[in-house]
Scaffold this active site. Structure first.
Site: not given
Ligand code: GRF
Length: 210
Positions: A11-12, A82, A99, A101, A142, A171
């Site tokens: 979840g970054s 995912l 979304n 990507h 996508d 992102e």
């Molecule tokens: C990120 O690169 C996002 O674009 C992809 O999953 C990766 C991890 O996302 N869909 P996060 O760190 O869990 O937000």
């Protein structure tokens, strides 16, 4: 604008969005959904007092709609999510699901293109740049209309991890910008101007002698 964020992992992007939405922001995250009970982002949401819901079966539209409708959600953000969004959910929230990507769609997207696979494919292609894309979500991975992109260079000697880190930083700037633009406009819209410079860069340019 009441926002739901869907995650599958750490979840970054969720954190970047929460950090960008202060108390006075026109958008607030009111719900975090995950297909994975062990997703790190669920703990992050709970720490900030945000409602969370694990989708036992992410293919089941009923659970999605109960959660989203129940929280009066106006924008659904897939951030490191995912799975496919069930078609009845796409239908009900068409035009209001976005979304992020980690590549410059339409290239390097589609089923199975996530995580380091994306960056490995970009490096293998010899592309000189990559980046992040935020797009509207439809019934396929996508594929929906692109709302915004942020480009990053591919550097000599890049590994998938180094490129992933550079794209992730883009992102983390792009997604909040698109969510705030959606809140201002009442629905997701293309970003009208390129992303603002990195805050540090702006400070330097601001103080540089005329
Ligand atoms: C990120 O690169 C996002 O674009 C992809 O999953 C990766 C991890 O996302 N869909 P996060 O760190 O869990 O937000």
């Amino acid at each position: 604008m009441r926002v739901a964020v869907c995650i599958s992992g750490r979840g970054s992007n969720l954190k970047a969005l929460l950090d960008a939405l202060d108390a006075g922001a026109p958008a607030q995250v009111v719900l975090v959904l995950s297909d994975r009970p062990d997703a790190g982002g669920l703990a992050l949401a709970a720490e900030r007092g945000i409602a969370t819901r694990v989708l036992a079966d992410s293919a089941d539209p009923t659970a999605w709609l109960a959660a989203l409708d129940g929280a009066s959600v106006q924008l659904v953000v897939l951030a490191g999510f995912l799975r496919l969004v069930p078609a009845p959910v796409v239908e009900r929230y068409r035009g209001r699901i976005i979304n992020v990507h980690p590549a410059l769609l339409p290239a390097f997207g589609g089923a199975g293109m996530y995580g380091s696979r994306v960056h490995r494919a970009v490096l293998a292609s010899g592309a000189r740049e990559s980046g992040a894309t935020v797009h509207l979500v439809d019934e396929a991975y996508d594929r929906g209309p692109i709302l915004a992109q942020a480009r990053v260079p591919v550097e000599p000697g890049d590994t998938p991890d180094r490129l992933a880190a550079r794209v992730l930083e883009a992102e983390h700037r792009l997604l909040p910008a698109v969510v705030l633009a959606a809140a201002e406009a009442g629905r997701p819209v293309p970003l009208s101007s390129p992303l603002p410079l990195e805050p540090t860069l702006v400070k330097e340019s601001a103080c540089r002698a005329p």
